[in-house]
Design a protein around this motif. Sequence first.
Motif, mmCIF file in Angstrom:
data_model
loop_
_atom_site.group_PDB
_atom_site.id
_atom_site.type_symbol
_atom_site.label_atom_id
_atom_site.label_comp_id
_atom_site.label_asym_id
_atom_site.label_seq_id
_atom_site.Cartn_x
_atom_site.Cartn_y
_atom_site.Cartn_z
ATOM 1 N N UNK A 30 0.835 -1.193 0.000
ATOM 2 C CA UNK A 30 0.000 0.000 0.000
ATOM 3 C C UNK A 30 0.875 1.250 0.000
ATOM 4 N N UNK A 31 0.299 2.348 -0.464
ATOM 5 C CA UNK A 31 0.993 3.634 -0.422
ATOM 6 C C UNK A 31 0.724 4.318 0.914
ATOM 7 N N UNK A 32 1.550 5.313 1.250
ATOM 8 C CA UNK A 32 1.408 6.057 2.488
ATOM 9 C C UNK A 32 1.484 7.552 2.192
ATOM 10 N N UNK A 33 0.649 8.321 2.874
ATOM 11 C CA UNK A 33 0.586 9.761 2.664
ATOM 12 C C UNK A 33 1.560 10.477 3.593
ATOM 13 N N UNK A 34 2.267 11.464 3.035
ATOM 14 C CA UNK A 34 3.207 12.277 3.804
ATOM 15 C C UNK A 34 2.793 13.743 3.724
ATOM 16 N N UNK A 35 3.120 14.495 4.767
ATOM 17 C CA UNK A 35 2.760 15.910 4.795
ATOM 18 C C UNK A 35 3.838 16.682 5.543
ATOM 19 N N UNK A 36 4.018 17.938 5.158
ATOM 20 C CA UNK A 36 5.002 18.791 5.822
ATOM 21 C C UNK A 36 4.656 20.254 5.631
ATOM 22 N N UNK A 37 5.275 21.092 6.466
ATOM 23 C CA UNK A 37 5.087 22.539 6.396
ATOM 24 C C UNK A 37 6.422 23.172 6.031
ATOM 25 N N UNK A 38 6.402 24.080 5.038
ATOM 26 C CA UNK A 38 7.649 24.685 4.603
ATOM 27 C C UNK A 38 7.466 26.109 4.118
ATOM 28 N N UNK A 39 8.562 26.659 3.622
ATOM 29 C CA UNK A 39 8.584 28.020 3.107
ATOM 30 C C UNK A 39 9.079 28.020 1.669
ATOM 31 N N UNK A 40 8.430 28.832 0.844
ATOM 32 C CA UNK A 40 8.864 29.049 -0.535
ATOM 33 C C UNK A 40 9.421 30.463 -0.623
ATOM 34 N N UNK A 41 10.630 30.597 -1.140
ATOM 35 C CA UNK A 41 11.291 31.899 -1.252
ATOM 36 C C UNK A 41 11.563 32.196 -2.720
ATOM 37 N N UNK A 42 11.969 33.438 -2.978
ATOM 38 C CA UNK A 42 12.308 33.828 -4.340
ATOM 39 C C UNK A 42 11.144 34.290 -5.177
ATOM 40 N N UNK A 43 10.002 34.577 -4.550
ATOM 41 C CA UNK A 43 8.840 35.052 -5.300
ATOM 42 C C UNK A 43 9.007 36.530 -5.653
ATOM 43 N N UNK A 44 8.301 36.953 -6.685
ATOM 44 C CA UNK A 44 8.405 38.335 -7.154
ATOM 45 C C UNK A 44 7.290 39.185 -6.553
#
Length: 374
Positions: free
Chosen positions: A33-47
Amino acid sequence: MKSTLFALVLLLGLNASAWADRVKDLASVAAGRTNQLIGYGLVVGLQGTGDGADVSFTAQSMKSMLSRMGVSLDGPLSDFEQGASAGKIDIKNVAAVMVTAELPPFAKPGQKIDINVSAIGKASNLRGGNLLLTSLRGVDGEVYGIAQGALTATGIDANAAGSKVSIGVPTSSRVPNGATVERMVETPFESSDHVVMNVRESDFTTTTAIVNAVNKSFGEGTARALDGMSLAIRAPADMSQRVAFMSLVENLDVVPGEPPARVVVNSRTGTVVISRNVRVTAAAVAHGTISVAIAATNEVSQPNPLSLGQTAPVQNAEIAVTEPKNPMFLFQPGVDLRQVVDAVNQVGATPSALIAILEALKSTGSLRAELIII
């Protein structure tokens, strides 16, 4: 002008021997079976399309991350949230995101998997952003992967002179091979005496057919049914032999059981899908519509000469009522799918009319099938 009815007909099982399927197409290993993963992060470099100072948790996350990296930020958090105007980092170029992924079965450390990145703050566009190192956790709270990389955002959101054009969803993107597996998921495949397989659609006939095919090929007692969904197969203890054995099992040909009689109707598009086993008991159906046409004619009324009358506009209306002579058709007991479609086509029924007929047959108990309207 009458519309021609187009019905997608699934004729399954006309010749059972010609429709044998492989076991791998009908069932899967329960341990795989597959397993679901989740995380919290930051995206940088946006205009300038990030969260901005209005989203406090983005600023808090950025300050906490920089502190762990040895960067000391002086002053209160409110000064930091003001961005470049206070001589600090421009928080409008940063977005807080949720990162999700699906861990494939038997995935090993070092393998790459795809990830999905979605904005959770006020970011309007993630195009051109870069995801910083993010931990991906499972339901048990353990870290199973590490994600990082440049985002691939296909959505477009453009504004000009008060007009706005949006294509796709620019606040959601993907990173192909953006995460590295760091931990294996323990499965009973290596340690159990039996390998359990689950049929993709619960069916006692299909499960029995798979058990019989395995026992016929590898000996009586090799496989046994647990219920209509699962079966247990006795496999070799040696892992190399077990993998080779399951490869042979997956490629066995099995004649699956025919699915239940179903009629699936898409009310938005008028698409009707009818399975082969649909039956109709004795029923009489009449289909017809009454059309009312109203035509208005504008004329001018002229007075007689020397009558001292005045010219006046006059509107004349003509009303016509027409009713097509559609005959009533009769369903005999045990009528099959082909006869149902032919009868409906003979009266020139449209897909919307067919939906109404099917609902009426279901309400009277004449339709021997499950009617699903989506």
